[in-house]
Write a protein that holds these residues in place. Sequence first.
Motif, PDB file in Angstrom:
ATOM      1  N   UNK A  95       0.853  -1.364  -0.037  1.00 56.41           N
ATOM      2  CA  UNK A  95       0.334  -0.063  -0.235  1.00 56.41           C
ATOM      3  C   UNK A  95       0.891   1.322  -0.078  1.00 56.41           C
ATOM      4  N   UNK A  96       2.055   1.064  -0.513  1.00 58.20           N
ATOM      5  CA  UNK A  96       3.158   2.224  -0.361  1.00 58.20           C
ATOM      6  C   UNK A  96       3.371   3.102   1.256  1.00 58.20           C
ATOM      7  N   UNK A  97       3.121   2.420   1.871  1.00 61.39           N
ATOM      8  CA  UNK A  97       3.069   2.692   3.243  1.00 61.39           C
ATOM      9  C   UNK A  97       4.598   2.740   3.715  1.00 61.39           C
ATOM     10  N   UNK A  98       4.962   2.399   3.549  1.00 56.96           N
ATOM     11  CA  UNK A  98       6.875   2.764   3.811  1.00 56.96           C
ATOM     12  C   UNK A  98       6.803   2.526   5.580  1.00 56.96           C
ATOM     13  N   UNK A  99       6.971   1.971   5.594  1.00 56.16           N
ATOM     14  CA  UNK A  99       7.386   1.215   7.315  1.00 56.16           C
ATOM     15  C   UNK A  99       8.867   1.079   7.729  1.00 56.16           C
ATOM     16  N   UNK A 100       9.843   0.954   7.080  1.00 60.30           N
ATOM     17  CA  UNK A 100      10.905   1.037   7.019  1.00 60.30           C
ATOM     18  C   UNK A 100      11.843   2.492   6.640  1.00 60.30           C
ATOM     19  N   UNK A 101      13.070   1.903   7.987  1.00 53.76           N
ATOM     20  CA  UNK A 101      13.500   3.511   7.995  1.00 53.76           C
ATOM     21  C   UNK A 101      15.414   2.668   7.771  1.00 53.76           C
ATOM     22  N   UNK A 102      16.294   3.797   7.480  1.00 54.40           N
ATOM     23  CA  UNK A 102      17.586   3.191   7.094  1.00 54.40           C
ATOM     24  C   UNK A 102      18.530   3.801   7.779  1.00 54.40           C
ATOM     25  N   UNK A 103      18.887   3.919   8.823  1.00 49.04           N
ATOM     26  CA  UNK A 103      20.083   3.727   9.460  1.00 49.04           C
ATOM     27  C   UNK A 103      21.896   2.952   9.143  1.00 49.04           C
ATOM     28  N   UNK A 104      22.838   4.797   9.399  1.00 49.07           N
ATOM     29  CA  UNK A 104      24.143   4.144   8.585  1.00 49.07           C
ATOM     30  C   UNK A 104      24.834   4.610   9.258  1.00 49.07           C
ATOM     31  N   UNK A 159      18.477  -1.072   9.654  1.00 44.64           N
ATOM     32  CA  UNK A 159      17.212  -1.252   9.280  1.00 44.64           C
ATOM     33  C   UNK A 159      15.449  -1.287  10.206  1.00 44.64           C
ATOM     34  N   UNK A 160      14.929  -0.784  10.247  1.00 38.60           N
ATOM     35  CA  UNK A 160      14.370  -0.895  11.748  1.00 38.60           C
ATOM     36  C   UNK A 160      12.667  -0.452  11.053  1.00 38.60           C
ATOM     37  N   UNK A 161      11.908  -0.697  11.982  1.00 41.44           N
ATOM     38  CA  UNK A 161      10.353  -0.519  11.096  1.00 41.44           C
ATOM     39  C   UNK A 161       8.972   0.486  12.294  1.00 41.44           C
ATOM     40  N   UNK A 162       8.834   0.936  11.851  1.00 45.12           N
ATOM     41  CA  UNK A 162       7.570   1.181  12.263  1.00 45.12           C
ATOM     42  C   UNK A 162       5.901   0.619  11.666  1.00 45.12           C
ATOM     43  N   UNK A 163       5.822  -0.433  12.297  1.00 39.78           N
ATOM     44  CA  UNK A 163       5.087  -1.531  12.039  1.00 39.78           C
ATOM     45  C   UNK A 163       3.562  -0.562  11.850  1.00 39.78           C
ATOM     46  N   UNK A 164       3.247   0.547  12.332  1.00 37.51           N
ATOM     47  CA  UNK A 164       2.033   1.141  13.106  1.00 37.51           C
ATOM     48  C   UNK A 164       1.200   2.263  11.327  1.00 37.51           C
ATOM     49  N   UNK A 165       2.836   2.106  10.437  1.00 37.53           N
ATOM     50  CA  UNK A 165       2.253   3.063   9.052  1.00 37.53           C
ATOM     51  C   UNK A 165       2.020   1.760   8.807  1.00 37.53           C
ATOM     52  N   UNK A 166       1.740   0.673   8.922  1.00 37.35           N
ATOM     53  CA  UNK A 166       1.303  -0.597   8.092  1.00 37.35           C
ATOM     54  C   UNK A 166       0.135  -1.369   8.377  1.00 37.35           C
ATOM     55  N   UNK A 168      -2.147   0.115  10.627  1.00 31.76           N
ATOM     56  CA  UNK A 168      -3.003   1.019  10.596  1.00 31.76           C
ATOM     57  C   UNK A 168      -4.268   1.157   8.950  1.00 31.76           C
ATOM     58  N   UNK A 169      -3.791   0.644   8.352  1.00 35.90           N
ATOM     59  CA  UNK A 169      -4.216   0.004   7.187  1.00 35.90           C
ATOM     60  C   UNK A 169      -4.618  -1.583   7.120  1.00 35.90           C
ATOM     61  N   UNK A 170      -4.013  -2.120   7.566  1.00 36.03           N
ATOM     62  CA  UNK A 170      -3.441  -3.503   6.969  1.00 36.03           C
ATOM     63  C   UNK A 170      -4.041  -4.516   8.055  1.00 36.03           C
ATOM     64  N   UNK A 171      -4.094  -4.100   9.153  1.00 32.88           N
ATOM     65  CA  UNK A 171      -4.146  -4.549  10.937  1.00 32.88           C
ATOM     66  C   UNK A 171      -3.193  -5.119  10.578  1.00 32.88           C
ATOM     67  N   UNK A 172      -2.989  -6.832  11.888  1.00 34.68           N
ATOM     68  CA  UNK A 172      -2.053  -7.673  12.181  1.00 34.68           C
ATOM     69  C   UNK A 172      -0.870  -7.741  11.018  1.00 34.68           C
ATOM     70  N   UNK A 173      -1.957  -7.597  10.221  1.00 28.14           N
ATOM     71  CA  UNK A 173      -0.989  -9.342   9.032  1.00 28.14           C
ATOM     72  C   UNK A 173       0.011  -7.738   8.457  1.00 28.14           C
ATOM     73  N   UNK A 174      -0.338  -6.558   8.710  1.00 28.49           N
ATOM     74  CA  UNK A 174       0.820  -5.854   7.966  1.00 28.49           C
ATOM     75  C   UNK A 174       2.114  -5.320   9.009  1.00 28.49           C
ATOM     76  N   UNK A 175       2.138  -6.181  10.491  1.00 28.85           N
ATOM     77  CA  UNK A 175       3.228  -6.471  11.320  1.00 28.85           C
ATOM     78  C   UNK A 175       3.475  -7.934  11.006  1.00 28.85           C
ATOM     79  N   UNK A 176       2.448  -8.801  11.357  1.00 32.72           N
ATOM     80  CA  UNK A 176       3.812  -9.896  10.877  1.00 32.72           C
ATOM     81  C   UNK A 176       4.006 -10.446   9.881  1.00 32.72           C
TER      82      UNK A 176
END
Length: 236
Positions: A95-104, A159-166, A168-176
């Motif tokens: 859904x182009x929700x882009x939950x991932x963050x990139x750190x270097x 690489x980290x995830x902010x699962x809530x971005x996904x 809110x749209x797809x429920x638990x399926x987004x996170x797991x």
Amino acid sequence: MLLAYILAPALASIGLALIGYDGSYRKISRPLTKIPLPPPRYDSNISVEHALRVRRSIREYEDKSLTLEQVGQLAWAAQGITEKRYGFRTAPSAGATYPLEIYVVVKKGGVEGLPEGIYHYLPREHTLELLKSGDYSRELMDACLDQEWVRDAAINIVITAISERTTWRYGERGRIRYVHMEVGHVGQNIYLQCVSLGLGCVVIGAFYDEEVKKIIGVDEEPLYVIPVGAKKGGWL
Ligand SMILES: Cc1cc2nc3c(=O)[nH]c(=O)nc-3n(C[C@H](O)[C@H](O)[C@H](O)COP(=O)(O)O)c2cc1C
């Protein structure tokens, strides 16, 4: 229908920006030092078929600094924006929700002209922002069950995830499911980009979550630590 599917995350992110939510649950006191990255290259002499054919996980590196161009290219391969209107990126996202963050995580001398520290990639600006100064490569190795390639690499991409971005749209399926699928896409992009740049990397899933979170300084779910360094002998 397609438009609604695409626009929903964009509208949500505008809303979040309006209420001052910076998208990562971090209380950031801006302005942070920003390092603009050189624009990415869109071609090379290495075909995608060749990169797929030779790619391997690499755990030993030459003792050589990376360039800022290489770091920028890796960040772009991971999450670079390739379509300005809706902000679509190099890797697909549910859904182009882009939950991932990139750190270097840059070790001392790891990148020419870039001081050691922990940097956050801002895809829209193709810029790094400095979160913390200092060499955290040893601490990160400890957090990764003493895997020495973490300490030896010029940089580690976290690489980290902010699962809530996904969710809110797809429920638990987004996170797991979805965020973990997405990090796999990004990991493969980084592997292939490494081959094209003469670099080597390995994706690491074995680490203590809480320790990695503490090092990076964010309350986000770490999914991969990816040491990157110059490949000994190059790629054949
Ligand atoms: C989800 C996942 C987690 C992994 N975790 C580690 C790890 O913690 N340390 C490591 O050295 N390699 C790790 N690897 C890399 C694998 O060991 C490697 O992909 C496998 O041995 C196959 O080798 P290749 O990548 O060279 O084809 C991981 C790979 C995946 C996909």
